[in-house]
Design a protein around this motif. Structure first.
Motif, PDB file in Angstrom:
ATOM      1  N   THR A 189      47.943  53.231  33.417  1.00 25.54           N
ATOM      2  CA  THR A 189      47.692  53.107  31.991  1.00 25.54           C
ATOM      3  C   THR A 189      46.699  51.987  31.711  1.00 25.54           C
ATOM      4  N   GLU A 190      46.126  52.043  30.552  1.00 28.11           N
ATOM      5  CA  GLU A 190      45.195  50.986  30.164  1.00 28.11           C
ATOM      6  C   GLU A 190      45.966  49.697  29.940  1.00 28.11           C
ATOM      7  N   GLY A 191      45.295  48.600  30.076  1.00 33.63           N
ATOM      8  CA  GLY A 191      45.943  47.363  29.701  1.00 33.63           C
ATOM      9  C   GLY A 191      45.972  46.303  30.773  1.00 33.63           C
ATOM     10  N   ILE A 192      45.652  46.664  32.024  1.00 34.27           N
ATOM     11  CA  ILE A 192      45.720  45.657  33.080  1.00 34.27           C
ATOM     12  C   ILE A 192      44.563  44.672  32.936  1.00 34.27           C
ATOM     13  N   PHE A 193      43.346  45.199  32.838  1.00 41.26           N
ATOM     14  CA  PHE A 193      42.195  44.305  32.688  1.00 41.26           C
ATOM     15  C   PHE A 193      42.211  43.622  31.315  1.00 41.26           C
ATOM     16  N   SER A 194      42.623  44.391  30.314  1.00 34.61           N
ATOM     17  CA  SER A 194      42.545  43.818  28.973  1.00 34.61           C
ATOM     18  C   SER A 194      43.568  42.712  28.756  1.00 34.61           C
ATOM     19  N   MET A 195      44.459  42.526  29.735  1.00 33.96           N
ATOM     20  CA  MET A 195      45.387  41.404  29.666  1.00 33.96           C
ATOM     21  C   MET A 195      44.630  40.087  29.852  1.00 33.96           C
ATOM     22  N   PHE A 196      43.398  40.163  30.406  1.00 39.62           N
ATOM     23  CA  PHE A 196      42.701  38.926  30.782  1.00 39.62           C
ATOM     24  C   PHE A 196      41.505  38.611  29.895  1.00 39.62           C
ATOM     25  N   GLY A 200      52.866  28.016  30.536  1.00 37.62           N
ATOM     26  CA  GLY A 200      52.807  26.624  30.995  1.00 37.62           C
ATOM     27  C   GLY A 200      51.444  26.290  31.577  1.00 37.62           C
ATOM     28  N   SER A 201      50.867  25.185  31.155  1.00 34.73           N
ATOM     29  CA  SER A 201      49.488  24.898  31.580  1.00 34.73           C
ATOM     30  C   SER A 201      49.398  24.475  33.042  1.00 34.73           C
ATOM     31  N   SER A 202      50.473  23.893  33.582  1.00 38.26           N
ATOM     32  CA  SER A 202      50.373  23.387  34.951  1.00 38.26           C
ATOM     33  C   SER A 202      50.317  24.521  35.973  1.00 38.26           C
ATOM     34  N   ASP A 203      50.833  25.684  35.631  1.00 42.52           N
ATOM     35  CA  ASP A 203      50.910  26.780  36.594  1.00 42.52           C
ATOM     36  C   ASP A 203      50.337  28.064  36.006  1.00 42.52           C
ATOM     37  N   ALA A 204      49.399  27.918  35.072  1.00 40.45           N
ATOM     38  CA  ALA A 204      48.940  29.075  34.286  1.00 40.45           C
ATOM     39  C   ALA A 204      48.345  30.182  35.152  1.00 40.45           C
ATOM     40  N   ALA A 205      47.517  29.805  36.152  1.00 37.37           N
ATOM     41  CA  ALA A 205      46.848  30.832  36.968  1.00 37.37           C
ATOM     42  C   ALA A 205      47.877  31.680  37.708  1.00 37.37           C
ATOM     43  N   ALA A 206      48.874  31.031  38.284  1.00 36.41           N
ATOM     44  CA  ALA A 206      49.888  31.778  39.042  1.00 36.41           C
ATOM     45  C   ALA A 206      50.713  32.667  38.117  1.00 36.41           C
ATOM     46  N   PRO A 218      36.399  35.133  41.278  1.00 32.73           N
ATOM     47  CA  PRO A 218      36.462  34.002  40.347  1.00 32.73           C
ATOM     48  C   PRO A 218      36.430  34.485  38.892  1.00 32.73           C
ATOM     49  N   LEU A 219      37.263  33.865  38.071  1.00 34.33           N
ATOM     50  CA  LEU A 219      37.319  34.224  36.653  1.00 34.33           C
ATOM     51  C   LEU A 219      37.626  32.966  35.852  1.00 34.33           C
ATOM     52  N   GLN A 220      36.646  32.510  35.115  1.00 29.77           N
ATOM     53  CA  GLN A 220      36.829  31.348  34.222  1.00 29.77           C
ATOM     54  C   GLN A 220      37.558  30.194  34.923  1.00 29.77           C
ATOM     55  N   HIS A 221      36.911  29.622  35.932  1.00 32.73           N
ATOM     56  CA  HIS A 221      37.416  28.444  36.653  1.00 32.73           C
ATOM     57  C   HIS A 221      38.726  28.681  37.386  1.00 32.73           C
ATOM     58  N   ARG A 222      39.083  29.926  37.611  1.00 31.07           N
ATOM     59  CA  ARG A 222      40.258  30.186  38.435  1.00 31.07           C
ATOM     60  C   ARG A 222      39.989  31.421  39.287  1.00 31.07           C
ATOM     61  N   ARG A 223      40.902  31.750  40.162  1.00 25.82           N
ATOM     62  CA  ARG A 223      40.740  32.933  41.006  1.00 25.82           C
ATOM     63  C   ARG A 223      41.709  34.013  40.511  1.00 25.82           C
ATOM     64  N   LEU A 224      41.291  35.247  40.677  1.00 22.31           N
ATOM     65  CA  LEU A 224      42.132  36.351  40.235  1.00 22.31           C
ATOM     66  C   LEU A 224      42.078  37.440  41.302  1.00 22.31           C
ATOM     67  N   ARG A 225      43.234  37.972  41.676  1.00 22.81           N
ATOM     68  CA  ARG A 225      43.271  39.082  42.629  1.00 22.81           C
ATOM     69  C   ARG A 225      43.305  40.393  41.846  1.00 22.81           C
ATOM     70  N   ALA A 254      40.124  52.744  34.090  1.00 29.08           N
ATOM     71  CA  ALA A 254      40.484  53.678  33.025  1.00 29.08           C
ATOM     72  C   ALA A 254      40.516  53.023  31.650  1.00 29.08           C
ATOM     73  N   GLY A 255      39.482  53.249  30.866  1.00 29.52           N
ATOM     74  CA  GLY A 255      39.494  52.837  29.470  1.00 29.52           C
ATOM     75  C   GLY A 255      39.424  51.347  29.224  1.00 29.52           C
ATOM     76  N   GLU A 256      39.123  50.538  30.238  1.00 24.92           N
ATOM     77  CA  GLU A 256      39.096  49.094  30.009  1.00 24.92           C
ATOM     78  C   GLU A 256      38.111  48.421  30.954  1.00 24.92           C
ATOM     79  N   LYS A 257      37.775  47.186  30.623  1.00 26.98           N
ATOM     80  CA  LYS A 257      36.808  46.461  31.434  1.00 26.98           C
ATOM     81  C   LYS A 257      37.177  44.988  31.502  1.00 26.98           C
ATOM     82  N   MET A 258      36.603  44.310  32.495  1.00 32.41           N
ATOM     83  CA  MET A 258      36.867  42.886  32.657  1.00 32.41           C
ATOM     84  C   MET A 258      35.645  42.244  33.295  1.00 32.41           C
ATOM     85  N   GLN A 259      35.248  41.097  32.758  1.00 30.36           N
ATOM     86  CA  GLN A 259      34.089  40.388  33.328  1.00 30.36           C
ATOM     87  C   GLN A 259      34.571  39.329  34.304  1.00 30.36           C
ATOM     88  N   VAL A 260      33.987  39.329  35.507  1.00 30.18           N
ATOM     89  CA  VAL A 260      34.323  38.314  36.505  1.00 30.18           C
ATOM     90  C   VAL A 260      33.066  37.513  36.834  1.00 30.18           C
TER      91      VAL A 260
END
Lengths: 247, 239
Positions: free
Chosen positions: A240-247, A218-224, B132-139, B160-166
């Protein structure tokens, strides 16, 4: 509730006795039991795969591959399957915890001891085995929560997408969300409730499910929503891998 | 999150308590966990304020199990780790459903693996940073963050095995990171000392295999801090 159980013991009589005790427990607790007796650690290790069993009862002293080694092999492919050792050995107590066993029963095993172990397993992991009943067309259907990928509401009808089919039921989203009430489910859109366990990855505007379906965010609450999904992923799969790559 | 969590060390053995305390403090610093340890000679009658109880068998046998069963019956829902060298004690321990058992004599790795099994109970004490990440905040959790690399006005985080740009500068990020375990090694990198495999030829070899050169002006400081960090880890591992 449907429970898939493997009983691994090299002695026919003991394997049969464990199966009988499990059947007795299942009958008394309204469980549909799917039993798979296996006569060696090797037999179990060769067919083990993720999600094949909900529970494994494992002897330790067996010819060839021991129950400890078979449990290690099982854990390589399935970290979540419940494991109970049922053995004459009292020398593997410490290592059993390393294999994430839920209990350790020393033979001879009484029905009461098995019942207590089963009660604890099912209570502690109740979300994993929970089901909901829905009316669809002319039949009532029991759906395990873990089988649900997502639910979509269209014109006052819920379309429940499960592993093998889509079930139509005349229910509203709020009522279904309230009944499901499970931390694995996320209301990601006004018309969608998604099972986070079945998400493969997150894209800018959608979740990509494990069957390739796209579920919109949903676009209105996407960040949350994205943050909730990241927190959930981190708490569940922190290593495991995958937390950062979710973004 | 970012809340202090309390662990109780239940043992009458002062030497064991000191060893546990040192290892747990080092572990907490490494993973950026706000941890407070409380020593007590036996199992407490109330333990609601504790995220995790570490209970030594202390030769107490069934008494320890009875006390823990009573705690569970009274609603204690935290993590439970037993310390024992006795398989029978571990088997009987299933009555109170501990999350893990650590084999005695203790090893630093064994203890870490055991307390990591209680993650759900102490994770609220982990440090997170708001970016900050692409016009929003991320914890983002600092847990298992290996290093950060400057990318213009942005920063790339590696775990571990991944990266993210902030969308914040490395300098701004550095201000938010605890030191130690994070350390600036050159103008474009901040590294976690535990993620360094070795320092060789003026380069840090990270646990993911990446080689990061160290600024000449910082080489001595990096060498010293890495040596101090490793020495204290080794001391705890061999105690």
């Amino acid at each position: 509730m449907i429970l898939s159980v493997a009983v691994c013991d090299d002695l026919d009589e003991e394997r049969l006795q464990l199966c009988r005790m499990l059947q007795s427990y299942a009958v008394r607790n309204g469980i549909e039991l799917r039993l798979e007796p296996l006569e060696s650690g090797q037999a179990l290790a060769s067919v083990a795969r993720k999600g094949r069993w909900d529970l494994v009862l494992m002897d330790i002293y067996m010819p060839g591959m021991s129950g400890i080694e078979a449990a290690r092999r099982l854990r390589e492919v399935d970290r979540e399957c419940l494991l109970i050792f049922a053995t004459t050995s009292d020398e593997h107590g410490i290592v059993s915890y390393e294999l994430h066993a839920s209990d350790y029963l020393v033979k001879p095993i009484s029905q009461a001891a098995l019942d207590a172990a089963m009660d604890w397993c099912l209570r502690e992991h109740r979300d994993r085995f929970r089901t909901i009943w829905v009316r669809s067309e002319w039949e009532n259907i029991e759906i395990p929560l873990r089988d649900i990928r997502y639910i979509e509401i269209k014109r006052h009808t819920a379309y429940i997408c499960t592993g093998d089919r889509i079930i139509k039921t005349p229910r509203g989203m709020n009522a279904l969300e309230e009944e499901i009430d499970c931390a694995d489910f996320l209301r990601c859109h006004r018309s969608f409730l998604v099972n986070m366990r079945r998400i493969r990855r997150m894209e800018k505007r959608d979740f990509v499910m494990d069957n390739g379906d796209l579920v919109p965010i949903g676009s209105s609450d996407a960040a949350a929503i994205r943050q909730k999904f990241m927190d959930w992923t981190f708490l569940r799969d922190r290593d495991t891998e995958g937390i950062f790559s979710m973004f | 999150m970012d809340k202090k969590v309390y662990f109780a060390l239940c043992t009458a053995d002062a030497g064991l308590a000191a060893q546990l305390g040192a290892q747990l403090h080092r572990w907490a610093e490494e993973i950026c966990l706000e941890l407070e340890l409380v020593d007590m000679p036996g199992v407490p009658t109330k333990a609601d304020e504790y995220a995790v109880l570490l209970v030594d068998d202390d030769g107490a046998g069934e008494r320890a199990h009875d006390a823990l069963q009573q705690l569970r019956a009274d609603g204690f829902a935290g993590g439970l780790v037993l310390l024992t060298g006795d398989d029978r004690f571990a088997i009987d321990g299933y009555q109170c459903h501990p999350d893990a058992v650590v084999r005695k004599p203790l090893s630093a790795d064994g203890l870490r693996r055991a307390v990591e099994r209680c993650f759900a109970y102490w994770s609220q004490g982990l440090q997170w940073i708001d970016l900050p990440l692409q016009h929003r905040r991320l914890r983002v959790p600092l847990y298992r963050l290996y290093y950060a690399e400057a990318a213009g006005r942005n920063t790339i985080l590696y775990r571990a095995g991944e990266k993210m740009q902030v969308n914040c500068s490395l300098s701004a990020l550095e201000q938010m990171l605890p030191h130690p375990p994070f350390l600036r090694c050159q103008k474009s990198f901040v590294v976690h000392l535990a993620a360094v495999r070795e320092l060789a030829g003026g380069k840090l070899i990270m646990c993911d295999g990446r080689a990061i050169s160290v600024a000449r002006g910082l080489l001595r400081q990096v060498q010293t801090e890495l040596a101090v960090y490793r020495q204290s880890n080794e001391e705890e591992g061999t105690r």
